[in-house]
Design a protein around this motif. Structure first.
Motif, PDB file in Angstrom:
ATOM      1  N   VAL A  65       0.800  -1.173   0.079  1.00 38.40           N
ATOM      2  CA  VAL A  65      -0.167  -0.084  -0.075  1.00 38.40           C
ATOM      3  C   VAL A  65       1.050   1.372  -0.158  1.00 38.40           C
ATOM      4  CG1 VAL A  65      -1.632   1.317   1.428  1.00 38.40           C
ATOM      5  CG2 VAL A  65      -2.000  -1.202   1.013  1.00 38.40           C
ATOM      6  N   ASP A  66       1.841   1.392   0.870  1.00 34.22           N
ATOM      7  CA  ASP A  66       2.677   2.241   0.953  1.00 34.22           C
ATOM      8  C   ASP A  66       3.422   2.876  -0.372  1.00 34.22           C
ATOM      9  OD1 ASP A  66       4.447   4.411   2.443  1.00 34.22           O
ATOM     10  OD2 ASP A  66       6.004   3.013   2.165  1.00 34.22           O
ATOM     11  N   SER A  67       3.976   1.729  -0.975  1.00 35.28           N
ATOM     12  CA  SER A  67       4.516   1.938  -2.217  1.00 35.28           C
ATOM     13  C   SER A  67       3.807   2.397  -3.191  1.00 35.28           C
ATOM     14  CB  SER A  67       5.246   0.407  -2.898  1.00 35.28           C
ATOM     15  OG  SER A  67       5.933   0.629  -4.061  1.00 35.28           O
ATOM     16  N   ALA A  68       2.492   1.846  -3.371  1.00 39.24           N
ATOM     17  CA  ALA A  68       1.473   2.230  -4.494  1.00 39.24           C
ATOM     18  C   ALA A  68       1.269   3.888  -4.374  1.00 39.24           C
ATOM     19  CB  ALA A  68       0.226   1.403  -4.324  1.00 39.24           C
ATOM     20  N   VAL A  69       0.902   4.276  -3.024  1.00 41.68           N
ATOM     21  CA  VAL A  69       0.370   5.623  -2.630  1.00 41.68           C
ATOM     22  C   VAL A  69       1.691   6.755  -2.988  1.00 41.68           C
ATOM     23  CG1 VAL A  69      -0.589   7.125  -0.916  1.00 41.68           C
ATOM     24  CG2 VAL A  69      -1.404   4.629  -1.238  1.00 41.68           C
ATOM     25  N   ARG A  70       2.829   6.207  -2.515  1.00 43.80           N
ATOM     26  CA  ARG A  70       4.039   6.993  -2.763  1.00 43.80           C
ATOM     27  C   ARG A  70       4.284   7.352  -4.046  1.00 43.80           C
ATOM     28  NH1 ARG A  70       8.800   5.315  -1.539  1.00 43.80           N
ATOM     29  NH2 ARG A  70       8.270   3.138  -0.780  1.00 43.80           N
ATOM     30  N   ASP A  71       4.089   6.592  -4.948  1.00 39.15           N
ATOM     31  CA  ASP A  71       4.069   6.968  -6.399  1.00 39.15           C
ATOM     32  C   ASP A  71       3.278   7.998  -6.633  1.00 39.15           C
ATOM     33  OD1 ASP A  71       5.903   4.871  -6.578  1.00 39.15           O
ATOM     34  OD2 ASP A  71       4.412   3.186  -7.580  1.00 39.15           O
ATOM     35  N   LEU A  72       1.992   8.237  -5.942  1.00 42.53           N
ATOM     36  CA  LEU A  72       1.466   9.354  -6.419  1.00 42.53           C
ATOM     37  C   LEU A  72       1.454  10.427  -5.674  1.00 42.53           C
ATOM     38  CD1 LEU A  72      -2.199   7.552  -5.910  1.00 42.53           C
ATOM     39  CD2 LEU A  72      -0.950   7.768  -8.033  1.00 42.53           C
ATOM     40  N   ALA A  86       0.848   9.365   6.189  1.00 42.31           N
ATOM     41  CA  ALA A  86       0.368  10.631   5.813  1.00 42.31           C
ATOM     42  C   ALA A  86       1.099  10.639   4.509  1.00 42.31           C
ATOM     43  CB  ALA A  86       0.353  11.766   6.647  1.00 42.31           C
ATOM     44  N   TYR A  87       0.258  11.217   3.361  1.00 45.19           N
ATOM     45  CA  TYR A  87       0.861  11.544   2.284  1.00 45.19           C
ATOM     46  C   TYR A  87       0.279  12.837   1.717  1.00 45.19           C
ATOM     47  CZ  TYR A  87       1.414   6.284   2.399  1.00 45.19           C
ATOM     48  OH  TYR A  87       1.930   5.173   2.726  1.00 45.19           O
ATOM     49  N   LEU A  88       1.394  13.697   0.707  1.00 47.69           N
ATOM     50  CA  LEU A  88       1.228  14.862   0.341  1.00 47.69           C
ATOM     51  C   LEU A  88       0.746  14.742  -0.976  1.00 47.69           C
ATOM     52  CD1 LEU A  88       0.952  18.089   0.839  1.00 47.69           C
ATOM     53  CD2 LEU A  88       3.465  17.944   0.192  1.00 47.69           C
ATOM     54  N   ILE A  89      -0.528  14.949  -1.551  1.00 50.28           N
ATOM     55  CA  ILE A  89      -0.726  14.566  -2.796  1.00 50.28           C
ATOM     56  C   ILE A  89      -1.502  15.715  -3.545  1.00 50.28           C
ATOM     57  CG2 ILE A  89      -2.542  13.211  -4.206  1.00 50.28           C
ATOM     58  CD1 ILE A  89      -1.922  10.996  -1.899  1.00 50.28           C
ATOM     59  N   ALA A  90      -1.074  15.914  -4.931  1.00 51.89           N
ATOM     60  CA  ALA A  90      -1.675  16.985  -5.596  1.00 51.89           C
ATOM     61  C   ALA A  90      -2.907  16.829  -5.570  1.00 51.89           C
ATOM     62  CB  ALA A  90      -1.148  16.801  -6.910  1.00 51.89           C
ATOM     63  N   GLU A  91      -3.771  17.750  -5.593  1.00 55.09           N
ATOM     64  CA  GLU A  91      -5.366  18.004  -5.349  1.00 55.09           C
ATOM     65  C   GLU A  91      -5.926  17.365  -6.381  1.00 55.09           C
ATOM     66  OE1 GLU A  91      -5.855  22.241  -5.281  1.00 55.09           O
ATOM     67  OE2 GLU A  91      -5.568  22.464  -3.077  1.00 55.09           O
ATOM     68  N   GLU A  92      -5.434  17.327  -7.788  1.00 53.26           N
ATOM     69  CA  GLU A  92      -6.009  16.906  -8.750  1.00 53.26           C
ATOM     70  C   GLU A  92      -5.866  15.206  -9.003  1.00 53.26           C
ATOM     71  OE1 GLU A  92      -2.053  18.074 -10.540  1.00 53.26           O
ATOM     72  OE2 GLU A  92      -3.540  18.943  -9.059  1.00 53.26           O
ATOM     73  N   GLY A 116      10.664  20.614   5.609  1.00 58.30           N
ATOM     74  CA  GLY A 116      11.248  19.454   4.854  1.00 58.30           C
ATOM     75  C   GLY A 116      11.485  18.272   5.748  1.00 58.30           C
ATOM     76  N   VAL A 117      11.695  18.359   6.946  1.00 61.39           N
ATOM     77  CA  VAL A 117      12.031  17.009   7.531  1.00 61.39           C
ATOM     78  C   VAL A 117      11.127  15.736   7.179  1.00 61.39           C
ATOM     79  CG1 VAL A 117      12.191  16.033  10.020  1.00 61.39           C
ATOM     80  CG2 VAL A 117      12.919  18.379   9.748  1.00 61.39           C
ATOM     81  N   HIS A 118       9.932  16.061   7.118  1.00 52.06           N
ATOM     82  CA  HIS A 118       9.260  14.829   6.834  1.00 52.06           C
ATOM     83  C   HIS A 118       8.817  14.738   5.386  1.00 52.06           C
ATOM     84  CE1 HIS A 118       7.126  15.084  11.191  1.00 52.06           C
ATOM     85  NE2 HIS A 118       8.325  14.475  10.991  1.00 52.06           N
ATOM     86  N   ALA A 119       9.286  15.537   4.445  1.00 53.47           N
ATOM     87  CA  ALA A 119       9.130  15.497   2.943  1.00 53.47           C
ATOM     88  C   ALA A 119       9.080  14.105   2.427  1.00 53.47           C
ATOM     89  CB  ALA A 119      10.224  16.417   2.175  1.00 53.47           C
ATOM     90  N   GLY A 120       9.997  13.274   2.812  1.00 55.23           N
ATOM     91  CA  GLY A 120      10.000  11.816   2.408  1.00 55.23           C
ATOM     92  C   GLY A 120      10.778  11.590   1.192  1.00 55.23           C
ATOM     93  N   HIS A 121      10.402  12.343   0.298  1.00 51.08           N
ATOM     94  CA  HIS A 121      11.008  12.216  -0.961  1.00 51.08           C
ATOM     95  C   HIS A 121      10.616  13.377  -1.853  1.00 51.08           C
ATOM     96  CE1 HIS A 121       7.210  10.123  -1.541  1.00 51.08           C
ATOM     97  NE2 HIS A 121       7.225  10.505  -2.830  1.00 51.08           N
ATOM     98  N   PRO A 122      11.515  13.506  -2.968  1.00 60.77           N
ATOM     99  CA  PRO A 122      11.210  14.776  -3.556  1.00 60.77           C
ATOM    100  C   PRO A 122       9.640  14.842  -4.428  1.00 60.77           C
ATOM    101  CG  PRO A 122      13.194  14.154  -4.069  1.00 60.77           C
ATOM    102  CD  PRO A 122      12.707  12.807  -3.220  1.00 60.77           C
TER     103      PRO A 122
END
Length: 296
Positions: free
Chosen positions: A213-220, A246-252, A290-296
């Motif tokens: 699940v984490d891998s699939a959602v991080r791709d987004l 938690a994930y930071l995801i574009a609104e669209e 940025g501490v929790h940015a996770g990846h670019p």
């Protein structure tokens, strides 16, 4: 839950003057006045305070009711803590409808606008970086659980089907032997050993599902945060939380997230796995420089 007020004390001659409660920091493209919304009872109207080129969402509140000592006493009451937290969240959410918004911690107070502007102004670079990071994005929470038979939680699709192969109970069977011979004792120990092995296999399968699940959602996502899973006091009996993220995801991409989770829920091997998704939220987890940015 313990809350440490983010309070900046002032000189004695400020006694009786209102305190400035700060909810969030926004970009410069905000109107002169905050849209109508409810702040803390007993306080003034919500408004914007200039912090250099940025804007802080603030409210004048009675200093005696929001002093450090008063807050510590009030926020030990679960009902009062929930009310204050809900008010804080509602104001941050309302501010976020107008553009990128950096939420500040609950109970961030200063004795007057001058002190607030000076303290927040010293962190302008951090605020600007956070505003750039979250622009056009929102926070989504994704949690993964291993469910137990008979709980009715199923795999998170609302059908109430119990999960196959979920963790068995550790309660000994009613026919557990008590001095009834070596054969019966050996059979009982074998049953216990088998139950333990099944429980371990279920846990391993749940952890593997969580990674999928984490891998699939991080791709987004533009960023991600993994937190310690909650215990049964928060999740309730009958299910074990194996992922809290938690994930930071574009609104669209909200629709794409829903389709991805729907596909995962129907994946073979996800029986007994519940995926819980909530959002979009104001990006509390991604505004710390940025501490929790996770990846670019």
């Amino acid at each position: 839950m313990t809350v440490t007020p983010q309070y900046q004390p002032g000189p004695a001659d400020r006694t009786g003057a209102p305190a400035t409660y700060v909810f969030a920091v926004c970009g410069p493209d905000r109107p002169a006045r905050m849209d109508p919304a409810h702040g803390h009872p007993g306080g003034g109207p919500l408004r914007f305070l200039a912090v250099g080129p940025l804007r802080a969402v603030v409210q004048d509140v009675p200093a005696e009711a929001f002093s450090e000592a008063a807050l510590r006493e009030r926020l030990t009451d679960p009902a009062e803590l929930e009310r204050c937290a809900r008010t804080h969240h509602d104001v941050v959410t309302a501010a976020a409808t107008g553009g990128p918004t950096v939420p500040l911690p609950l109970a961030t107070l200063y004795l007057g606008d001058e002190r607030a502007a000076a303290a927040l102004g010293a962190e302008q670079d951090r605020f600007r970086a956070a505003l750039d990071r979250i622009a056009g994005r929102a926070e989504w929470a994704v949690k993964v659980y291993l469910t137990q038979p008979g709980t009715g939680t199923g795999n998170g699709n609302g059908n109430g089907a119990p999960g196959n192969g979920a963790a068995p109970s550790e309660t000994p069977p009613p026919d557990a032997p008590s001095g009834t011979g070596q054969g019966a004792g050996r059979a009982y120990l074998n049953r216990l050993r088998g139950a333990r092995q099944q429980r371990e296999q279920c846990q391993e399968r749940a952890l593997a599902a969580a990674e999928q699940v984490d891998s699939a959602v991080r791709d987004l996502a533009a960023g991600s945060v993994r937190r310690r899973p909650h215990g049964p006091e928060a999740t309730g009996q009958g299910r074990t939380q194996v992922m809290n993220a938690a994930y930071l995801i574009a609104e669209e991409r909200g629709g794409q997230l829903a389709r991805t989770v729907g596909r995962l829920r129907s994946t073979p091997g996800f029986d007994g796995i519940e995926i819980e998704v909530s959002g979009p939220w104001a990006p509390y987890s991604f505004t710390d420089g940025g501490v929790h940015a996770g990846h670019p």
